[in-house]
Design a protein around this motif. Structure first.
Motif, short mmCIF file in Angstrom:
data_model
loop_
_atom_site.label_atom_id
_atom_site.label_comp_id
_atom_site.label_asym_id
_atom_site.label_seq_id
_atom_site.Cartn_x
_atom_site.Cartn_y
_atom_site.Cartn_z
N GLN A 82 0.86 -1.18 0.00
CA GLN A 82 0.00 0.00 0.00
C GLN A 82 0.90 1.24 0.00
OE1 GLN A 82 -3.49 0.27 0.00
NE2 GLN A 82 -3.41 -1.92 -0.55
N PHE A 83 0.35 2.34 -0.44
CA PHE A 83 1.15 3.56 -0.55
C PHE A 83 0.48 4.71 0.20
CE2 PHE A 83 2.30 0.90 -4.11
CZ PHE A 83 3.67 0.99 -4.15
N VAL A 84 1.29 5.59 0.73
CA VAL A 84 0.80 6.77 1.44
C VAL A 84 1.54 8.00 0.93
CG1 VAL A 84 0.20 5.50 3.53
CG2 VAL A 84 2.50 6.48 3.30
N ASP A 85 0.86 9.16 1.09
CA ASP A 85 1.51 10.44 0.76
C ASP A 85 2.21 10.97 2.00
OD1 ASP A 85 0.68 10.50 -1.89
OD2 ASP A 85 -1.23 11.47 -1.39
N GLU A 86 3.46 11.33 1.82
CA GLU A 86 4.25 11.87 2.93
C GLU A 86 4.60 13.32 2.66
OE1 GLU A 86 8.65 11.29 5.01
OE2 GLU A 86 7.82 9.70 3.74
N ALA A 87 4.21 14.21 3.57
CA ALA A 87 4.53 15.62 3.43
C ALA A 87 6.03 15.82 3.54
CB ALA A 87 3.80 16.44 4.48
N VAL A 88 6.59 16.53 2.58
CA VAL A 88 8.03 16.75 2.55
C VAL A 88 8.38 18.18 2.98
CG1 VAL A 88 10.06 16.87 1.05
CG2 VAL A 88 8.37 15.04 0.75
N ALA A 89 7.65 19.14 2.42
CA ALA A 89 7.99 20.54 2.71
C ALA A 89 6.86 21.44 2.22
CB ALA A 89 9.30 20.93 2.03
N VAL A 90 6.89 22.66 2.70
CA VAL A 90 6.00 23.70 2.18
C VAL A 90 6.79 24.52 1.16
CG1 VAL A 90 4.71 25.80 2.73
CG2 VAL A 90 4.58 23.82 4.26
N ILE A 91 6.22 24.65 -0.04
CA ILE A 91 6.85 25.44 -1.09
C ILE A 91 6.21 26.83 -1.08
CG2 ILE A 91 7.41 25.59 -3.54
CD1 ILE A 91 8.61 23.15 -2.20
N TYR A 92 7.00 27.86 -0.81
CA TYR A 92 6.47 29.22 -0.70
C TYR A 92 6.51 29.95 -2.05
CZ TYR A 92 6.92 28.40 4.30
OH TYR A 92 6.81 27.88 5.57
N GLY A 93 5.59 30.88 -2.23
CA GLY A 93 5.63 31.76 -3.39
C GLY A 93 4.99 31.21 -4.65
N LEU A 94 4.24 30.13 -4.56
CA LEU A 94 3.62 29.54 -5.74
C LEU A 94 2.54 30.43 -6.36
CD1 LEU A 94 3.37 25.84 -4.54
CD2 LEU A 94 4.76 26.67 -6.44
N ASP A 95 2.09 31.45 -5.62
CA ASP A 95 1.08 32.38 -6.15
C ASP A 95 1.50 32.99 -7.48
OD1 ASP A 95 -0.48 31.89 -3.99
OD2 ASP A 95 -0.16 33.82 -3.00
N VAL A 96 2.79 33.19 -7.66
CA VAL A 96 3.27 33.85 -8.87
C VAL A 96 2.94 33.03 -10.12
CG1 VAL A 96 5.57 32.80 -8.89
CG2 VAL A 96 5.23 35.08 -9.87
N LEU A 97 2.63 31.76 -9.95
CA LEU A 97 2.35 30.89 -11.09
C LEU A 97 0.86 30.84 -11.43
CD1 LEU A 97 4.82 28.01 -10.20
CD2 LEU A 97 5.15 29.87 -11.83
N ASN A 98 0.03 31.51 -10.63
CA ASN A 98 -1.39 31.59 -10.95
C ASN A 98 -1.59 32.50 -12.16
OD1 ASN A 98 -2.29 29.93 -8.84
ND2 ASN A 98 -2.29 31.64 -7.40
#
Length: 304
Positions: free
Chosen positions: A195-211
């Motif tokens: 079985q597989f799970v999602d593991e949180a690695v990090a928070v990526i900041y500043g992604l708003d610029v790609l909206n």
């Protein structure tokens, strides 16, 4: 506010006393003895004032200033105008509102033209300063362009976060025995392995610029710079009503575009650091090989 418009000039009076002090102004005009000539102004004030017609004197807070063919002036509300001067008043009111809008827009654009040089400086600083908007746009767009110098798996991961309006980067890994047992207990049945799970690695900041709404080329070049070049060539006094409306709409949008561009640039500067983006190296496809080297090379270009 009390505004008087005549022959492409605008006069603004400070108060009601300034209006009734005008030569020829009457607070008790008999409409039966005077023919309406023109609407010369409008008012919208906090206090209620009497209609200037002798057979009305209804209290109201907004209305029109009119002149008669005999040269007298008075103030009347919209309903009074229709009642005593009929269709002539309605037509004159429409003409006056159009003229007032035209003059207001012409005045706004004239004032705007005095700020063009300052606007040029602001755009130039925002675009070409250290790690400015042009730099941000160039390097950030790589992260969502599958044909860029960034590995496709990175583009997919970043695009997924942007579309979900999320910033927590996770990777999928095989679940431990204990995690599978917890899943089985929750579901009340045996599960196939693995079985597989999602593991949180990090928070990526500043992604708003790609909206999409933070597209820096659109905000600065298409929305501001290119129209500004055309605006410089205009003779404002010769613009038609429709042209004035078009350029007024653009002029009042400029500040909002610049504010959005500044926010987008700041977000991009936060996004484009090795520390912020290096967690993406945890993607399984980047554990080794050519894609890892490719993304490392990209990170090198944004290192300060």
């Amino acid at each position: 506010m009390i505004t008087i418009n005549t022959n492409k000039s605008v006069v603004r009076l400070d108060g009601w006393d300034d209006l009734i002090g005008r030569a020829g102004f009457s607070t008790n005009l008999d409409p039966a003895e005077h023919d309406l000539d023109a609407i010369i102004g409008r008012y919208n004030i906090g206090e209620r004032v009497r209609c200037g017609l002798s057979n009305c004197h209804t209290l109201h807070a907004k209305g029109y200033l009119v002149s008669t063919k005999s040269g007298r002036e008075t103030n009347i509300g919209k309903d009074c105008g229709k009642a005593y001067f009929g269709v002539d008043f309605e037509n004159l009111a429409k003409q006056f509102e159009r003229m007032s809008t035209e003059q207001d827009n012409r005045e706004l654009l004239s004032n705007f033209s005095f700020n063009v040089e300052e606007l040029d400086t602001k755009i130039r600083t925002l675009r070409h300063g250290q790690r400015g908007a042009d730099w941000v746009n160039k390097h950030s767009r790589c992260l969502i362009d599958p044909n860029s110098r960034v590995p496709v798996e990175v583009v997919r991961a970043v695009t997924k976060l942007v579309k979900a309006n999320a910033n927590e980067f996770s990777i999928q890994r095989e679940a431990t025995d204990r995690e599978v047992e917890t899943m089985e207990a929750a579901q009340g049945k045996k599960l196939n392995r693995p079985q597989f799970v999602d593991e949180a690695v990090a928070v990526i900041y500043g992604l708003d610029v790609l909206n999409p709404e933070y597209d820096l080329r659109k905000l600065l070049v298409i929305n501001v710079e290119e129209p500004l070049k055309a605006f410089r060539t205009l003779t404002i006094d010769e613009l038609t009503f429709e042209q004035l409306a078009y350029w007024k709409k653009w002029a009042v949008s400029v500040e909002g575009s610049l504010e959005s561009a500044a926010l987008a640039t700041a977000a991009g500067q936060r996004l484009l650091t090795r520390e912020n983006l290096s967690p993406l190296l945890r993607l399984p496809s980047l554990e080794k090989g050519e894609d890892r080297a490719l993304f490392q090379a990209y990170l090198d270009t944004i290192t300060i």
